[in-house]
Design a protein around this motif. Structure first.
Motif, PDB file in Angstrom:
ATOM      1  N   HIS A 100       7.695   4.244  -0.923  1.00 43.59           N
ATOM      2  CA  HIS A 100       8.673   3.898   0.115  1.00 43.59           C
ATOM      3  C   HIS A 100       7.986   3.023   1.151  1.00 43.59           C
ATOM      4  CE1 HIS A 100       7.319   6.212   3.664  1.00 43.59           C
ATOM      5  NE2 HIS A 100       6.554   6.732   2.727  1.00 43.59           N
ATOM      6  N   HIS A 121       0.833  -1.194   0.000  1.00 41.46           N
ATOM      7  CA  HIS A 121       0.000   0.000   0.000  1.00 41.46           C
ATOM      8  C   HIS A 121       0.873   1.251   0.000  1.00 41.46           C
ATOM      9  CE1 HIS A 121      -3.326   2.596   0.825  1.00 41.46           C
ATOM     10  NE2 HIS A 121      -2.940   2.885   2.041  1.00 41.46           N
ATOM     11  N   TRP A 168      -5.710  -0.575   3.987  1.00 43.12           N
ATOM     12  CA  TRP A 168      -5.498  -1.289   2.721  1.00 43.12           C
ATOM     13  C   TRP A 168      -6.647  -2.264   2.482  1.00 43.12           C
ATOM     14  CZ3 TRP A 168      -4.884  -6.573   1.971  1.00 43.12           C
ATOM     15  CH2 TRP A 168      -4.501  -6.970   0.684  1.00 43.12           C
ATOM     16  N   ARG A 189       2.658   1.974  -3.195  1.00 41.01           N
ATOM     17  CA  ARG A 189       1.770   2.496  -4.201  1.00 41.01           C
ATOM     18  C   ARG A 189       1.549   3.991  -4.030  1.00 41.01           C
ATOM     19  NH1 ARG A 189      -3.369  -1.243  -5.272  1.00 41.01           N
ATOM     20  NH2 ARG A 189      -4.441  -0.002  -6.840  1.00 41.01           N
ATOM     21  N   VAL A 190       1.491   4.427  -2.780  1.00 37.20           N
ATOM     22  CA  VAL A 190       1.212   5.841  -2.523  1.00 37.20           C
ATOM     23  C   VAL A 190       2.464   6.694  -2.673  1.00 37.20           C
ATOM     24  CG1 VAL A 190       0.219   7.489  -0.917  1.00 37.20           C
ATOM     25  CG2 VAL A 190      -0.575   5.133  -0.894  1.00 37.20           C
ATOM     26  N   TYR A 191       3.515   6.309  -2.014  1.00 36.98           N
ATOM     27  CA  TYR A 191       4.675   7.189  -1.974  1.00 36.98           C
ATOM     28  C   TYR A 191       5.971   6.524  -2.409  1.00 36.98           C
ATOM     29  CZ  TYR A 191       1.764  10.428   0.585  1.00 36.98           C
ATOM     30  OH  TYR A 191       0.774  11.280   0.947  1.00 36.98           O
ATOM     31  N   GLN A 250       6.489   1.770   4.561  1.00 40.45           N
ATOM     32  CA  GLN A 250       5.976   2.130   5.871  1.00 40.45           C
ATOM     33  C   GLN A 250       4.877   1.164   6.247  1.00 40.45           C
ATOM     34  OE1 GLN A 250       5.063   6.224   6.626  1.00 40.45           O
ATOM     35  NE2 GLN A 250       3.728   5.723   8.318  1.00 40.45           N
TER      36      GLN A 250
END
Lengths: 405, 405
Positions: A260, A253, A269, A256-258, A262
């Motif tokens: 990187h 998840h 998700w 997909r967003v950034y 976390q």
């Protein structure tokens, strides 16, 4: 006068300070001086020691009521001597300087490795040092003990909270999905506790455990089935849920967003997968630190045994029985079960990780077995009243002064 | 024999059923028969009525201990007569058929509009109908009442849980940020309750309220300041936090991920902003339904007044005093304050939304004022013991049979 040194290590639990209370009160009863490392091993390596004897008995009794790690904790571990010879030498000098003859390390499986190294350090430098480990982790992943103090209270908190929410769900049961995200990066003990929440007339919550690769088709079929049958569906998901390729779903998840890493978003998700795949809106609760700090909803079994492992660790340390962890062994009683504290070699515990055994996971991978429920249920027994002041938990922290000298 | 009809409406609270208990026990004391709509107005419009008198007094006393809406709830509202003339006619016939002379509607500001319309329906069709509203919402956004039953317990739950986590934070205070996401799409009362969590020696949690547009520079400066001063920082964020252009931050987040609207991610969104902007890892807890179902951590003030508003609503309804809501008025007492139940015209309450007043928001927008804390604090007073069975809350739901006929 020789001293006993106590350290807290890793993430706190609701009963970590109850073990500390057991340690200090037992040592006092033996007339032994007690100091604690500020911020666990990190503070010890920096020579920061606190004087546990500066506070009166009433304060130590209150210590057991506080969540968190009253002396401070850290995730720092002791490196092997070969990697840090100077650090070993400094530490040995510090122990000698304060005449520390017993070390009690209260932590998880990584901390038991450090306990083992501390015992070796004593031998290496010819110190009269006895090291005993005291188990602690809400994850319940320690080997050598029936359960880890801290887990039962977190489990009780999660199961109780989910049971309350299930009554909320029933009230407006029109295709509602509720997702509870628990801690547990590698093991599913905390999520498994959710299985105790269901009332006799309702479907058990669906569990997504780190031990079982995420199977969306199977999950969606089960969700649909519960929604059709009772109008609502609860899912308990471990933060460490993984896909079949071994990756954390929460990490996917984040990627997909950034782009990187976390962790910590398995619940969100999952809600999005369900929204898209089943067109059902899901509520998401993330318990995070609440589940390990919930002193207001304690298991009496947990509090009692957390104290006992602290107490027995002192007894063994003073008797010179080092290199062990105070493990808990379940014994049958005429009306259920109880636990006795037994020594476990640190070497048989250190750095191992106990996952949910296969016999505890149901065939469909979305529930636990009756054997698992039978294991979990006695851990939750009994409540402990918490004093409130002005409508809020009475939680003034204790301040321990630095050890003189 | 005439009947009193009780309805639950909107999202449940921890004390909604306590009001129901107050209604049923008071009506029984007057010898008046009571029925309830299954699933609120939705069930009423479908003619689904439950018989409250089928259960013994002991069951009704237990009703008050259950979270959720024991009779079922819905968000359905009554349309005006002009929009649904047939529905009005059917409803009037139903009320006549069951000889319903009083309706008590237990809900929020939208429900008070429905109560008003029900009163009009009675007049329109010449029914001997008295309608009284009973306030309920954890959001605390109802006008005409000092507080809405349900809010104090949710506030106590949030403040207590955060206080516990603050002790956890202190234990490993190396640049740790903790974010607690509360409910509250349009108003910040629940988030404001977080301000009570801090201990005297620590910085107050930073509050991100829907009433104040998100100002990242200001927030980041405050986070940095707290991290520098005490090593950790707690943030309480309303799910309904908005950016300066009026958009929900959680919605912006969802847009970015999947290009569609979904609320409920303000906490995760904020953690990612902080990770990127301050290079600090933030833990996120999302209380979601836990905060409105937490029967195990009730405010005694809330439980007592939730019962009282139910009781007084029956008294007024039986006395023919309709078109009002049972509001709570705070009165000073020698040792603090208390509340009396006073009638408020439904027209002065319906569909209005009470936000945090400007005088309750601190100048920097990240805290509440002492006046707000003075308002909140008495609401949390007192605890209520919850019975546990086998280590878990005793919460067997009650089953009310359909009303015969």
């Amino acid at each position: 006068m020789s001293r006993l040194l106590y350290l807290q290590s890793g993430g706190p639990t609701a009963v970590l300070n109850t073990s500390a209370q057991g340690v200090i009160e037992t040592a006092r009863a033996h007339g032994v001086a007690v100091c604690a490392a500020a911020d666990g091993l990190a503070g010890l390596l920096a020579g920061r020691l606190l004087d546990c004897d500066a506070l009166p008995a009433a304060a130590i009794a209150r210590l057991g009521l506080l969540p968190g790690a009253a002396f401070g904790s850290s995730r720092q571990m002791l490196p092997p001597q070969a990697e840090a010879p100077q650090q070993w030498q400094q530490l040995a000098a510090l122990l000698q300087r304060f005449d520390i003859c017993q070390i009690l390390l209260n932590g998880g499986n990584g901390s038991m490795e450090t306990a083992l190294l501390l015992q070796q350090l004593g031998e290496q430098f010819g110190l009269p040092l006895t090291v005993v480990g005291i188990p602690k982790t809400i994850d319940n992943d320690l080997e050598g003990t029936d359960f880890s103090p801290g887990f039962p209270s977190a489990a009780k908190y999660l199961a109780s909270s989910l049971r309350e929410v299930l009554l909320d769900m029933r009230s407006m049961a029109q295709g509602r999905v509720f997702i509870l995200e628990t801690m547990g990066r590698h093991v599913g003990w905390l999520a498994a506790a959710g299985s105790l929440a269901a009332l006799p007339d309702e479907a058990p919550p669906l569990l997504l455990l780190p031990e079982v690769a995420y199977d969306e088709a199977r999950l969606f079929a089960a969700v649909r089935c519960q929604i059709d049958a009772q109008g609502y569906c609860a899912i308990v998901v471990s933060e460490g849920l993984r896909s079949a390729d071994g990756r954390f779903v929460a990490q996917m998840h984040a990627d997909r967003v950034y782009g990187h890493e976390q962790l910590g978003g398995a619940g969100v998700w999952l809600a999005q997968r369900i929204q898209h795949g089943l067109q059902l809106h899901a509520h998401v609760a993330v318990a995070d630190c609440l589940q390990r700090a919930a002193r207001h909803l304690l298991s009496a079994v947990d509090a009692r045994l957390a104290y006992q492992v602290g107490r027995m660790a002192v007894e063994w340390a003073l008797a010179g029985q080092g290199g062990v962890m105070a493990g808990l062994q379940r014994i049958a009683t005429p009306h259920g079960c109880d636990w006795q504290v037994v020594p476990q070699p640190l070497a048989a515990v250190a750095n191992l990780e106990r996952a949910l055994p296969a016999a505890f996971i149901a065939a469909d991978g979305l529930d636990v077995t009756p054997a698992c429920r039978a294991y979990l249920q006695p851990l939750l027994l009994g409540e402990v009243a918490l004093p409130f002041v002005a409508g809020l938990p009475d939680m003034q922290p204790l301040q321990f002064p630095p050890l003189p000298g």
